[in-house]
Design a protein around this motif. Structure first.
Motif, PDB file in Angstrom:
ATOM      1  N   SER A  29       0.830  -1.204   0.000  1.00  0.00           N
ATOM      2  CA  SER A  29       0.000   0.000   0.000  1.00  0.00           C
ATOM      3  C   SER A  29       0.863   1.251   0.000  1.00  0.00           C
ATOM      4  O   SER A  29       1.991   1.246   0.514  1.00  0.00           O
ATOM      5  N   PRO A  30       0.347   2.347  -0.535  1.00  0.00           N
ATOM      6  CA  PRO A  30       1.104   3.600  -0.495  1.00  0.00           C
ATOM      7  C   PRO A  30       1.277   4.129   0.928  1.00  0.00           C
ATOM      8  O   PRO A  30       2.229   4.855   1.214  1.00  0.00           O
ATOM      9  N   THR A 130      -6.439   6.301   2.484  1.00  0.00           N
ATOM     10  CA  THR A 130      -7.223   7.504   2.222  1.00  0.00           C
ATOM     11  C   THR A 130      -8.354   7.231   1.232  1.00  0.00           C
ATOM     12  O   THR A 130      -9.102   8.138   0.892  1.00  0.00           O
ATOM     13  N   SER A 131      -8.498   5.979   0.816  1.00  0.00           N
ATOM     14  CA  SER A 131      -9.541   5.638  -0.150  1.00  0.00           C
ATOM     15  C   SER A 131     -10.919   5.645   0.514  1.00  0.00           C
ATOM     16  O   SER A 131     -11.039   5.544   1.737  1.00  0.00           O
ATOM     17  N   SER A 132     -11.923   5.736  -0.300  1.00  0.00           N
ATOM     18  CA  SER A 132     -13.295   5.744   0.217  1.00  0.00           C
ATOM     19  C   SER A 132     -13.748   4.357   0.667  1.00  0.00           C
ATOM     20  O   SER A 132     -14.815   4.216   1.253  1.00  0.00           O
ATOM     21  N   GLU A 133     -12.926   3.349   0.425  1.00  0.00           N
ATOM     22  CA  GLU A 133     -13.282   1.971   0.783  1.00  0.00           C
ATOM     23  C   GLU A 133     -13.016   1.647   2.241  1.00  0.00           C
ATOM     24  O   GLU A 133     -13.317   0.555   2.698  1.00  0.00           O
ATOM     25  N   ALA A 160      -3.577  10.631   5.301  1.00  0.00           N
ATOM     26  CA  ALA A 160      -3.501  11.938   4.632  1.00  0.00           C
ATOM     27  C   ALA A 160      -2.523  12.888   5.327  1.00  0.00           C
ATOM     28  O   ALA A 160      -2.413  14.050   4.939  1.00  0.00           O
ATOM     29  N   LEU A 161      -1.797  12.406   6.314  1.00  0.00           N
ATOM     30  CA  LEU A 161      -0.855  13.244   7.047  1.00  0.00           C
ATOM     31  C   LEU A 161       0.285  13.676   6.124  1.00  0.00           C
ATOM     32  O   LEU A 161       0.855  12.856   5.411  1.00  0.00           O
TER      33      LEU A 161
END
Length: 170
Positions: A29-30, A130-133, A160-161
């Motif tokens: 993951s990012p 940070t995805s909507s999932e 999102a930091l």
């Protein structure tokens, strides 16, 4: 006498800080980079060290055992290469090499097994998606159905930091 007790407790507290281990699950993951940087900065600034866990998926069923073993070895080699690169980054930040764990299986299950086996792991560090999932499968599992199995404090770094915000909270 009170000064001796106070000094003894202070020395014990400092030793415990140095012995802290911040575990980061290394996935694709990012957010992984954010969790890794947070753990490394915390270890560098507050004492302690970093541990990295990479879990590879077992190969699917094949008709030939040789093919299955070759797939397993390829995944292991890729995982080892990734861990070595991330270990160099941790070493650059903290001045110490992290502890490396490489396992095969389901990430959630292997993580819980490792936490049960390695009592020296003090903090589990994950970064949320940070995805909507949702926050990610591990965070969802560990804050939901599997939360009773977790015996290690869990730090969830907001995905999102920014880099500046990360610097101020570590």
């Amino acid at each position: 006498m009170t000064d001796e007790i106070s000094a003894s407790k202070s020395a014990e507290h400092e030793a415990a800080r140095r012995d802290r281990t911040f575990l980061v699950v290394v996935d694709d993951s990012p957010e992984r980079a954010l969790a890794l940087r947070y753990a490394a900065l915390r270890a560098a600034r507050g004492g302690g060290r970093v541990a990295l866990l990479r879990v590879t998926e077992p190969p699917g069923q094949t008709e030939w055992a040789g093919v299955e073993e070759m797939m397993r070895e390829e995944r292991r080699a890729e995982a080892e290469q990734m861990l070595q690169g991330l270990a160099a980054e941790v070493n650059r930040i903290t001045g110490t090499m992290p502890v490396l764990y490489l396992r095969e299986g389901e990430a959630r299950d292997e993580l819980l097994k490792l936490l049960g086996e390695e009592k020296g792991i003090s903090v589990l560090v994950l970064a949320s998606s940070t995805s909507s999932e949702g926050p990610g499968p591990l965070i969802t599992a560990l804050t939901g159905r599997y939360n009773r199995q977790l015996r290690t404090p869990l730090v969830i770094v907001p995905g999102a930091l920014s880099e500046d915000e990360l610097e101020t909270v570590t």
